[in-house]
Structure formats: C-alpha cells, structure tokens
Design an enzyme around this catalytic site. Structure first.
Site, PDB file in Angstrom:
ATOM      1  N   ASP A  20      -3.658 -22.132  36.201  1.00  0.00           N
ATOM      2  CA  ASP A  20      -3.578 -21.243  37.372  1.00  0.00           C
ATOM      3  C   ASP A  20      -2.260 -21.427  38.131  1.00  0.00           C
ATOM      4  O   ASP A  20      -1.689 -22.513  38.149  1.00  0.00           O
ATOM      5  CB  ASP A  20      -4.772 -21.523  38.302  1.00  0.00           C
ATOM      6  CG  ASP A  20      -4.987 -20.392  39.299  1.00  0.00           C
ATOM      7  OD1 ASP A  20      -4.555 -19.259  39.015  1.00  0.00           O
ATOM      8  OD2 ASP A  20      -5.564 -20.655  40.362  1.00  0.00           O
ATOM      9  N   GLY A  23       1.200 -16.368  39.147  1.00  0.00           N
ATOM     10  CA  GLY A  23       1.619 -15.316  40.074  1.00  0.00           C
ATOM     11  C   GLY A  23       2.379 -15.893  41.259  1.00  0.00           C
ATOM     12  O   GLY A  23       3.466 -15.406  41.619  1.00  0.00           O
ATOM     13  N   ARG A  24       1.840 -16.949  41.849  1.00  0.00           N
ATOM     14  CA  ARG A  24       2.503 -17.570  43.014  1.00  0.00           C
ATOM     15  C   ARG A  24       3.855 -18.160  42.640  1.00  0.00           C
ATOM     16  O   ARG A  24       4.803 -18.123  43.406  1.00  0.00           O
ATOM     17  CB  ARG A  24       1.589 -18.644  43.624  1.00  0.00           C
ATOM     18  CG  ARG A  24       0.488 -18.056  44.500  1.00  0.00           C
ATOM     19  CD  ARG A  24      -0.586 -19.051  44.803  1.00  0.00           C
ATOM     20  NE  ARG A  24      -1.457 -19.241  43.646  1.00  0.00           N
ATOM     21  CZ  ARG A  24      -2.282 -20.276  43.496  1.00  0.00           C
ATOM     22  NH1 ARG A  24      -2.320 -21.216  44.426  1.00  0.00           N
ATOM     23  NH2 ARG A  24      -3.048 -20.362  42.444  1.00  0.00           N
ATOM     24  N   TRP A  25       3.936 -18.711  41.432  1.00  0.00           N
ATOM     25  CA  TRP A  25       5.199 -19.291  40.954  1.00  0.00           C
ATOM     26  C   TRP A  25       6.293 -18.220  40.926  1.00  0.00           C
ATOM     27  O   TRP A  25       7.406 -18.442  41.390  1.00  0.00           O
ATOM     28  CB  TRP A  25       4.988 -19.869  39.560  1.00  0.00           C
ATOM     29  CG  TRP A  25       6.171 -20.553  38.951  1.00  0.00           C
ATOM     30  CD1 TRP A  25       6.527 -21.868  39.102  1.00  0.00           C
ATOM     31  CD2 TRP A  25       7.157 -19.957  38.085  1.00  0.00           C
ATOM     32  NE1 TRP A  25       7.670 -22.138  38.378  1.00  0.00           N
ATOM     33  CE2 TRP A  25       8.079 -20.976  37.750  1.00  0.00           C
ATOM     34  CE3 TRP A  25       7.358 -18.677  37.559  1.00  0.00           C
ATOM     35  CZ2 TRP A  25       9.175 -20.757  36.907  1.00  0.00           C
ATOM     36  CZ3 TRP A  25       8.450 -18.451  36.737  1.00  0.00           C
ATOM     37  CH2 TRP A  25       9.340 -19.483  36.417  1.00  0.00           C
ATOM     38  N   ARG A  33       4.741 -10.873  39.527  1.00  0.00           N
ATOM     39  CA  ARG A  33       3.750 -11.833  39.018  1.00  0.00           C
ATOM     40  C   ARG A  33       3.833 -12.043  37.498  1.00  0.00           C
ATOM     41  O   ARG A  33       3.628 -13.135  37.001  1.00  0.00           O
ATOM     42  CB  ARG A  33       2.334 -11.359  39.362  1.00  0.00           C
ATOM     43  CG  ARG A  33       2.012 -11.287  40.842  1.00  0.00           C
ATOM     44  CD  ARG A  33       0.603 -10.715  41.056  1.00  0.00           C
ATOM     45  NE  ARG A  33      -0.362 -11.458  40.264  1.00  0.00           N
ATOM     46  CZ  ARG A  33      -0.924 -12.599  40.640  1.00  0.00           C
ATOM     47  NH1 ARG A  33      -0.640 -13.112  41.815  1.00  0.00           N
ATOM     48  NH2 ARG A  33      -1.779 -13.207  39.852  1.00  0.00           N
ATOM     49  N   HIS A  37       3.553 -15.178  34.294  1.00  0.00           N
ATOM     50  CA  HIS A  37       2.724 -15.246  33.079  1.00  0.00           C
ATOM     51  C   HIS A  37       3.595 -15.545  31.856  1.00  0.00           C
ATOM     52  O   HIS A  37       3.222 -16.337  30.994  1.00  0.00           O
ATOM     53  CB  HIS A  37       1.964 -13.935  32.857  1.00  0.00           C
ATOM     54  CG  HIS A  37       0.981 -13.621  33.948  1.00  0.00           C
ATOM     55  ND1 HIS A  37       0.132 -14.568  34.462  1.00  0.00           N
ATOM     56  CD2 HIS A  37       0.728 -12.479  34.632  1.00  0.00           C
ATOM     57  CE1 HIS A  37      -0.620 -14.014  35.406  1.00  0.00           C
ATOM     58  NE2 HIS A  37      -0.272 -12.748  35.538  1.00  0.00           N
ATOM     59  N   SER A  66     -13.452 -13.336  32.595  1.00  0.00           N
ATOM     60  CA  SER A  66     -14.170 -12.053  32.604  1.00  0.00           C
ATOM     61  C   SER A  66     -13.958 -11.334  33.932  1.00  0.00           C
ATOM     62  O   SER A  66     -14.157 -10.130  34.025  1.00  0.00           O
ATOM     63  CB  SER A  66     -15.660 -12.272  32.314  1.00  0.00           C
ATOM     64  OG  SER A  66     -16.162 -13.395  32.991  1.00  0.00           O
ATOM     65  N   ARG A  71      -7.905  -7.135  38.072  1.00  0.00           N
ATOM     66  CA  ARG A  71      -6.506  -7.141  38.532  1.00  0.00           C
ATOM     67  C   ARG A  71      -5.857  -5.771  38.306  1.00  0.00           C
ATOM     68  O   ARG A  71      -6.375  -4.953  37.543  1.00  0.00           O
ATOM     69  CB  ARG A  71      -5.744  -8.216  37.770  1.00  0.00           C
ATOM     70  CG  ARG A  71      -6.275  -9.591  38.138  1.00  0.00           C
ATOM     71  CD  ARG A  71      -5.367 -10.673  37.657  1.00  0.00           C
ATOM     72  NE  ARG A  71      -5.864 -11.952  38.136  1.00  0.00           N
ATOM     73  CZ  ARG A  71      -5.165 -13.055  38.160  1.00  0.00           C
ATOM     74  NH1 ARG A  71      -3.916 -13.054  37.723  1.00  0.00           N
ATOM     75  NH2 ARG A  71      -5.684 -14.165  38.624  1.00  0.00           N
ATOM     76  N   LEU A 131      -5.389 -30.821  15.625  1.00  0.00           N
ATOM     77  CA  LEU A 131      -5.890 -30.370  16.931  1.00  0.00           C
ATOM     78  C   LEU A 131      -6.650 -29.040  16.831  1.00  0.00           C
ATOM     79  O   LEU A 131      -6.212 -28.132  16.121  1.00  0.00           O
ATOM     80  CB  LEU A 131      -4.694 -30.193  17.879  1.00  0.00           C
ATOM     81  CG  LEU A 131      -4.979 -29.633  19.271  1.00  0.00           C
ATOM     82  CD1 LEU A 131      -5.687 -30.690  20.133  1.00  0.00           C
ATOM     83  CD2 LEU A 131      -3.688 -29.182  19.951  1.00  0.00           C
ATOM     84  N   GLU A 207     -14.735 -35.134  33.586  1.00  0.00           N
ATOM     85  CA  GLU A 207     -13.951 -35.597  34.729  1.00  0.00           C
ATOM     86  C   GLU A 207     -13.049 -34.439  35.161  1.00  0.00           C
ATOM     87  O   GLU A 207     -12.509 -33.716  34.320  1.00  0.00           O
ATOM     88  CB  GLU A 207     -13.076 -36.800  34.328  1.00  0.00           C
ATOM     89  CG  GLU A 207     -13.866 -38.034  33.982  1.00  0.00           C
ATOM     90  CD  GLU A 207     -14.631 -38.594  35.183  1.00  0.00           C
ATOM     91  OE1 GLU A 207     -14.088 -38.558  36.300  1.00  0.00           O
ATOM     92  OE2 GLU A 207     -15.771 -39.048  34.999  1.00  0.00           O
TER      93      GLU A 207
HETATM   94  C1  IPE Z   1      -8.902 -18.613  36.679  1.00  0.00           C
HETATM   95  O1  IPE Z   1      -7.866 -18.273  37.528  1.00  0.00           O
HETATM   96  C2  IPE Z   1      -8.747 -17.889  35.383  1.00  0.00           C
HETATM   97  C3  IPE Z   1      -7.617 -18.310  34.565  1.00  0.00           C
HETATM   98  C4  IPE Z   1      -6.786 -19.281  34.803  1.00  0.00           C
HETATM   99  C5  IPE Z   1      -7.435 -17.565  33.360  1.00  0.00           C
HETATM  100  P1  IPE Z   1      -8.038 -17.137  38.656  1.00  0.00           P
HETATM  101  O2  IPE Z   1      -6.753 -17.064  39.364  1.00  0.00           O
HETATM  102  O3  IPE Z   1      -8.555 -15.899  38.059  1.00  0.00           O
HETATM  103  O4  IPE Z   1      -9.170 -17.789  39.577  1.00  0.00           O
HETATM  104  P2  IPE Z   1      -9.623 -17.409  41.047  1.00  0.00           P
HETATM  105  O5  IPE Z   1      -9.844 -15.937  41.061  1.00  0.00           O
HETATM  106  O6  IPE Z   1      -8.533 -17.802  41.971  1.00  0.00           O
HETATM  107  O7  IPE Z   1     -10.860 -18.209  41.285  1.00  0.00           O
HETATM  108  C1  IPE Z   2      -3.310 -17.774  36.134  1.00  0.00           C
HETATM  109  O1  IPE Z   2      -2.366 -17.487  37.101  1.00  0.00           O
HETATM  110  C2  IPE Z   2      -3.237 -16.823  34.965  1.00  0.00           C
HETATM  111  C3  IPE Z   2      -4.345 -15.854  34.883  1.00  0.00           C
HETATM  112  C4  IPE Z   2      -5.377 -15.825  35.650  1.00  0.00           C
HETATM  113  C5  IPE Z   2      -4.266 -14.869  33.833  1.00  0.00           C
HETATM  114  P1  IPE Z   2      -2.639 -16.427  38.247  1.00  0.00           P
HETATM  115  O2  IPE Z   2      -2.185 -15.100  37.762  1.00  0.00           O
HETATM  116  O3  IPE Z   2      -4.029 -16.490  38.692  1.00  0.00           O
HETATM  117  O4  IPE Z   2      -1.658 -16.929  39.373  1.00  0.00           O
HETATM  118  P2  IPE Z   2      -1.979 -17.043  40.933  1.00  0.00           P
HETATM  119  O5  IPE Z   2      -3.217 -17.902  41.051  1.00  0.00           O
HETATM  120  O6  IPE Z   2      -2.202 -15.672  41.438  1.00  0.00           O
HETATM  121  O7  IPE Z   2      -0.771 -17.700  41.484  1.00  0.00           O
HETATM  122 MG    MG Z   3      -5.012 -17.590  40.116  1.00  0.00          MG
END
Ligand code: IPE
Ligand code: IPE
Ligand code: MG
Length: 247
Positions: A20, A23-25, A33, A37, A66, A71, A131, A207
């Site tokens: 996760d 997008g913020r990065w 965003r 990715h 899911s 988005r 792996l 964990e």
């Molecule tokens: C969880 O991240 C799903 C993946 C990393 C693929 P999200 O960004 O979708 O999670 P929420 O919505 O913040 O809980």
């Molecule tokens: C995780 O990064 C990737 C997916 C959920 C596909 P995000 O896209 O959720 O990035 P943030 O959390 O918005 O920064």
């Molecule tokens: Mg996210």
C-alpha cells in the site's frame, strides 16, 4: 545452555504483503497516482529477490482487492495494463529462477486476454520447486471464505460428504493457499493499521508488521528488517510464554 546468539534465525516460511501507498508516493512528488503503481513494480522485484535469498517458501502479494474496482476507471485500467505487462515481461524471469507463480482471487471479472495470460504463466511455472509466488488479484478474504463454504455445501448436496464433515480443517482445504505453509508474517506498508479484507482466514495466527514506508520505497533492506522483527517475536499460539519457549 543454548544462548540466543547460537540459535538460528527464525525465517518465516510464508510471508504476505499488503503493498500500500503507491498513490500517496506519486502525489507527494506532484505526479499522478499511476506513476506510483508503475514504481511499485520495482519493489515487487526487490521482495521476490529478498524472499529467494532468505529461502522463504511462499510469498503472497496483494495487488488488487475486490474493493479496488471502485477506483476511477482510468486507474483501474492502468492497473490491468500493468498486470498484463508484468505477466508478459516478468514471468519468463520468474521461471528461470525456478519460481512457481499463481494468481488467487475471482478471476472471472478479468478480460479473457488477461485470464489466458494468467493461465499460461501458471502452467509454465507449475513444476518449479523454488519460491511459490502468489499474486492476489480481485481477491477478498470474505470471498475466499464464502467460496470455500459454497464448495463444501455443494459436496453435501451431492452426497459426497456428510454435514458432520464440515469443520475447520475441511473448510481450510477449500480456501486459497491451503497447500502452502501457514501464513507466518503479514506485512503492510503505507502507514495504515488494517487488513483491508486480505487473508482473513489465513491470518488467524500470523505476526503483523506495519511500516510507514510507502510501497515504492520498500526494498530488500526493509524486507529483511521485517524478517528480523519476526525473529524477535514470541509466538505462543494460546500457550503460556513458558510453554511456548519449551516447545
Ligand atoms: C489494500 O489497499 C489493497 C491492496 C494493497 C491491493 P487499499 O489502499 O485498497 O486499502 P484501503 O482501501 O486503504 O483499506
Ligand atoms: C496500493 O497503493 C496499490 C493498490 C491498491 C492497487 P494505493 O493505490 O492504495 O496507494 P494509496 O494508499 O492511495 O497511497
Ligand atoms: Mg491504499
């Protein structure tokens, strides 16, 4: 007496990662965003390398939940293209490295082209003994459990099993990843403290390791840090600390 220095480091056999923060990065750099990715693919390469070096048996990565269909259409479309790109470009390299590749989740919602490419990649690497890399795509932990329940119900309906044969073990057998070692370590990058409908069943005794690092900044060193933290954890599985240390 054996001191902790003499003891071998505990290596998790099965690690899962909620990747996760892409997008913020990107947004922190004033970019769109999807740039995040794309950058995140390098981190995937880094953790696969780290897992092979550490001799982890299974690595499971959450790529698309899911819920992520909600988005913006353009972001979903870029994620699908990226997935397709990775399948065509990277799987040969995975194969060379003896990695077994599989995708878990409800694949029926993906395009025919993507589904075919997934099948092909899985077949190519099916006999590999290194792996086991599982990518969770259109995956949800609730879906996984409901799907397992449905399969058991159908077996009862067809008189293949009796109602009494529905128990934790038989349900487990029908969840994704049942053939893999139990999930030892669940990592989430990006600073949030939640499971976001990932491996609900499988995480029962995992964990948890949460880090503020955003996924595109996560690298082999960060991965090894998580393994070091795991080594320091005492897993008691319901027993007392004393019992756990003696077992
Ligand atoms: C969880 O991240 C799903 C993946 C990393 C693929 P999200 O960004 O979708 O999670 P929420 O919505 O913040 O809980
Ligand atoms: C995780 O990064 C990737 C997916 C959920 C596909 P995000 O896209 O959720 O990035 P943030 O959390 O918005 O920064
Ligand atoms: Mg996210």
């Amino acid at each position: 007496m054996i001191t902790s220095l003499d003891e071998e480091k505990k290596i998790p056999q099965h690690i899962a990662i909620i990747m996760d923060g892409n997008g913020r990065w990107a947004q922190a750099q004033g970019k769109g965003r999807v740039v995040g990715h794309k950058a995140g693919v390098d981190s995937v390469r880094a953790v696969v390398k780290g897992a092979r070096k550490a001799e982890v048996k299974a690595l499971t990565l959450f790529a698309f939940s899911s819920e992520n269909w909600q988005r913006p259409e353009q972001e979903v479309s870029v994620l699908m293209d990226l997935f397709m790109y990775v399948l065509t470009k990277e799987v040969k390299r995975l194969h060379k490295n003896n990695i077994r590749f599989q995708v878990i989740g409800d694949l029926s919602r993906f395009s025919d082209k993507l589904q075919k490419s997934i099948k092909k990649s899985e077949q190519l690497t099916a006999a590999n003994t290194g792996l086991i890399l599982s990518i969770a795509a259109n995956y949800g932990g609730r879906w996984d459990i409901a799907n397992a329940a449905k399969q058991l119900a159908s077996q009862v309906q067809n008189n293949e099993i009796s109602l009494d044969e529905i128990n934790e073990n038989s349900l487990h057998e029908h969840t994704c990843l049942a053939q893999l070692p139990a999930l030892d370590l669940l990592i989430r990058t990006g600073g949030d403290f939640r499971i976001s409908n990932f491996l609900l069943w499988q995480a029962a005794y995992a964990e948890f390791y949460f880090t503020d690092i955003l996924w595109p900044d996560f690298n082999e060193d960060e991965f090894n840090k998580a393994i070091d933290v795991f080594d320091q954890r005492e897993r008691r599985f319901g027993k007392t600390g004393e019992q756990a240390q003696n077992s």
